[in-house]
Design a protein around this motif. Structure first.
Motif, short mmCIF file in Angstrom:
data_model
loop_
_atom_site.label_atom_id
_atom_site.label_comp_id
_atom_site.label_asym_id
_atom_site.label_seq_id
_atom_site.Cartn_x
_atom_site.Cartn_y
_atom_site.Cartn_z
N SER A 163 -4.91 -5.90 -4.57
CA SER A 163 -5.35 -4.93 -3.56
C SER A 163 -4.62 -3.61 -3.72
N TYR B 67 0.85 -1.19 0.00
CA TYR B 67 0.00 0.00 0.00
C TYR B 67 0.89 1.24 0.00
N SER C 12 -8.16 3.81 -7.27
CA SER C 12 -9.18 4.63 -6.61
C SER C 12 -8.62 6.01 -6.23
N MET C 13 -7.40 6.02 -5.68
CA MET C 13 -6.79 7.30 -5.29
C MET C 13 -6.52 8.19 -6.50
N ASP D 268 -12.27 -6.25 -7.27
CA ASP D 268 -12.38 -4.91 -6.69
C ASP D 268 -11.96 -3.81 -7.66
N SER E 11 -6.09 -1.90 -6.82
CA SER E 11 -7.42 -1.34 -6.54
C SER E 11 -7.33 -0.03 -5.77
N SER E 12 -6.50 0.02 -4.72
CA SER E 12 -6.42 1.23 -3.89
C SER E 12 -5.77 2.38 -4.65
N HIS F 135 -2.12 8.05 1.00
CA HIS F 135 -2.72 9.10 0.18
C HIS F 135 -1.79 10.31 0.13
#
Length: 635
Positions: A491, A466, A498-499, A525, A494-495, A469
């Motif tokens: 994962s 990860y 989205s950001m 996702d 996906s994150s 932000h």
């Protein structure tokens, strides 16, 4: 004149004898690579002394083989031979350890001679046997041609290949399970050459892999380095010349990723001239022995459940449709279908029971060991074998690999972005498994920003997959920014996606890209609306057909089956039609597969180039993008 030639020949022969060169007569089924392995040399070494071997390589050709740099010395080993036993009565305070030391044997050896000691302790008065050995010195010749090399922090594949005098392809062949990006501490198989033969990897230099057909003139244009400059950095060039696949040392900062040359699409319809009936074999794992043709419903269920069978049948339908399209162009085909049953023994049986010497080409098999057996067996007759659904690791001169290499996919994507690099900002987001390739990507775009994922808080050796932000705050501004996302973790993908969507507002344009699209971008996702918003770009072997345009193939399939054709139907159609049209436009497939010919059909395109490692590789790649929830060809 004859006397002069004789003197030159004698002098050459004496020179070779003085250097202990070996003559090798090529046998049927052998390749330059297999011969090189047998003599512990590289293909470069053989080509350097036998330049005609690239053009003319066939059984009974005599090759000159140089001395090997690989260590394969005899190793003297001491071994022990059991010659009998000595009786011993245990005294007070004696222990197994003490007896082992006294008689120069191991405790385990004493236990083996006295099985009761595995369950009982040694006691005073026990009568036991002590094994007696004699030392035997044996001289064994080991095939110690490969050794282990531990990857250092600054190492890359190109540098390691350079260090041991092999190509990157050779390094990958020695390490079939090597990660895409190697990490410090990884152990790799490398040639076991003498230390003095190893080259130093220097961080102040870069490394470049010579492509097929590249000469000094081409490298001068690409790298802005003259022949003299390259020879100063790589003295061996004065002896060997340039060889495709060899790794060259170049000054740091030299741009080694110039764009691939564009090739105009060739319409083979205007070149059709050879209308002899084409004899084609199709080898696929239908596994008909498992299907009861009388049980229709059961067979339908089996097709639904067996994804592999579904793929095979779709491909077969595409092949048959291609034969029909070719027939309308005047090309007739004699097709013979063989069921390999996804097993090498069945494939061997097919080869033994059939004569393929007069076939124009063989498509398949799908299973790699079976494919290799077919390619090796048919190589002596120079019958082309088409790798339609796999990328075989073993190289044979008669193989046509239809799936482009991953390295080429990455290069085409880089070239696509570089074409607009003066106007575009670049950001790279990467997990640690892709760190090395992402750092190399950053060198291609010197002003780019690299953001690596966070490490696990409890175990710093693990990737947490990860980013914060905050890592993206103040990174984007008005205008266009290309973001490379390099990961196989869904994962993380996906994150990040989205950001990025949250930052792509007003005049801030963000284009998402990746060098090699994997399943990370297809997870449950992943929102395709977000991918469309970010105009997600990636390199691909195929493109989706354009549903907005009239397409006779698609319409014919829908009319017959009531659904849209799958990518496997399209692939079977494209590969087969391309094969037949190439065969009809030249004397044979080899003559019709120069790198100046690029063809395109429903979803696939083909431009073959001769590979040094053997065979022909398709170098035609698409850049596709998400656009309004459709995947289309990027312009």
């Amino acid at each position: 004149m004859k006397n002069i030639l004789a003197i030159i020949l004698i002098a050459f022969t004496i020179g070779l004898s003085a250097q202990n060169y070996i003559e090798h007569t090529v046998k049927p089924g052998e390749t330059i690579e297999s011969i090189a392995k047998g003599y512990l040399v590289t293909p470069f070494d053989i080509y350097a002394l036998n330049p005609d071997a690239k053009r003319k390589f066939q059984p009974n050709t005599v090759l000159i083989i140089p001395n090997s740099k690989v260590k394969n010395e005899s190793i003297v080993e001491d071994s022990r031979e059991l010659i009998g036993y000595k009786d011993h009565r245990v005294k007070r305070k004696e222990t197994l350890y003490g007896l082992a030391q006294e008689y120069n044997v191991s405790e385990e050896e004493i236990k083996k001679a006295n099985r009761s000691l595995y369950s009982e302790n040694l006691k005073k008065g026990d009568k036991i046997r002590i094994p007696r050995f004699k030392s035997v010195v044996s001289k064994q010749t080991l095939t110690n041609t490969v050794k282990k090399y531990t990857v250092q922090p600054q190492d890359g594949k190109w540098g390691i290949a350079y260090k041991f005098g092999i190509s990157v392809a050779d390094l990958e062949a020695l390490n079939p399970f090597m990660n895409e990006t190697i990490q410090p501490g990884d152990e790799l198989n490398v040639p076991n050459i003498h230390d003095k033969e190893e080259k130093d990897i220097e961080s102040k230099f870069g490394y470049y892999e010579v492509l097929p057909k590249e000469g000094f003139f081409r490298l001068n244009i690409k790298l802005n380095l003259t022949q003299e400059q390259l020879e100063d950095l790589n003295p061996e060039l004065k002896e060997t010349g340039l060889k495709a696949g060899m790794i060259l040392k170049v000054p740091a900062g030299v741009d080694t990723t110039s764009e691939l040359e564009a090739v105009q699409t060739t319409n083979l319809k205007s070149n059709l001239s050879n209308f002899k009936t084409k004899k084609i074999a199709l080898m696929m794992p239908y596994r008909l022995d498992r299907i009861d043709v009388d049980a229709v419903e059961e067979t339908k269920e089996k097709i639904k459940e067996d994804k592999r069978l579904s793929v095979v049948l779709d491909f077969h339908v595409g092949v048959m449709m291609a034969l029909d399209s070719a027939k309308q162009l005047g090309i007739s085909t004699d097709l013979k279908v063989f069921d390999t049953r996804y097993h090498i023994s069945k494939t061997a049986e097919i080869l033994a029971e059939n004569d393929f010497s007069d076939y124009d080409a063989v498509i398949g098999p799908m299973e790699e060991n079976s494919f290799n057996r077919v390619a090796m067996t048919l190589k002596s007759d120079n019958i082309p074998v088409i790798a339609a659904m796999i990328k075989p690791k073993q190289g044979y001169s008669n193989v046509f690999q239809t799936i482009p290499d991953e390295k080429l996919l990455s290069k085409v994507m880089i070239d696509f972005v570089k074409a607009d690099s003066l106007k575009t900002k670049v950001v790279i987001i990467s997990d640690h498994a892709h760190k090395t390739s992402s750092e190399a990507l950053q060198k291609v775009f010197p002003n780019s920003k690299l953001i690596l994922t966070q490490k696990d808080k409890k175990d710093k050796t693990k990737d947490a997959y990860y980013i914060y932000h905050a890592n993206l705050q103040n990174v984007f501004s008005a205008g266009k920014t290309v973001v490379f996302l390099e990961t196989d973790n869904s994962s993380l993908a996906s994150s990040v996606i989205s950001m990025l969507n949250g930052f792509a507002v007003d005049k801030t344009e963000i284009v998402l890209a990746t060098l090699n699209k994997g399943k990370a971008f297809e997870g449950k996702d992943i929102d395709n609306n977000n991918l469309s918003h970010l105009k997600f770009h990636y390199p691909s072997v195929h493109k989706d057909f354009d549903e907005t345009k009239s397409n006779g193939f698609v319409e014919a399939y829908r009319k017959e089956y009531g659904v849209t054709p799958s990518k496997y139907v399209a692939r079977g159609f494209d590969i087969t039609l391309d094969l037949l049209m190439r065969l009809a436009s030249a004397e044979n497939l080899y003559d019709a597969s120069t790198d100046s010919i690029e063809t395109e059909y429903i979803e696939n395109k083909f431009r073959y180039n001769k590979a040094l490692s053997g065979g022909y590789i398709n170098e035609a790649v698409y850049i596709v993008k998400y656009d309004d929830l459709r995947i289309v060809k990027a312009e």
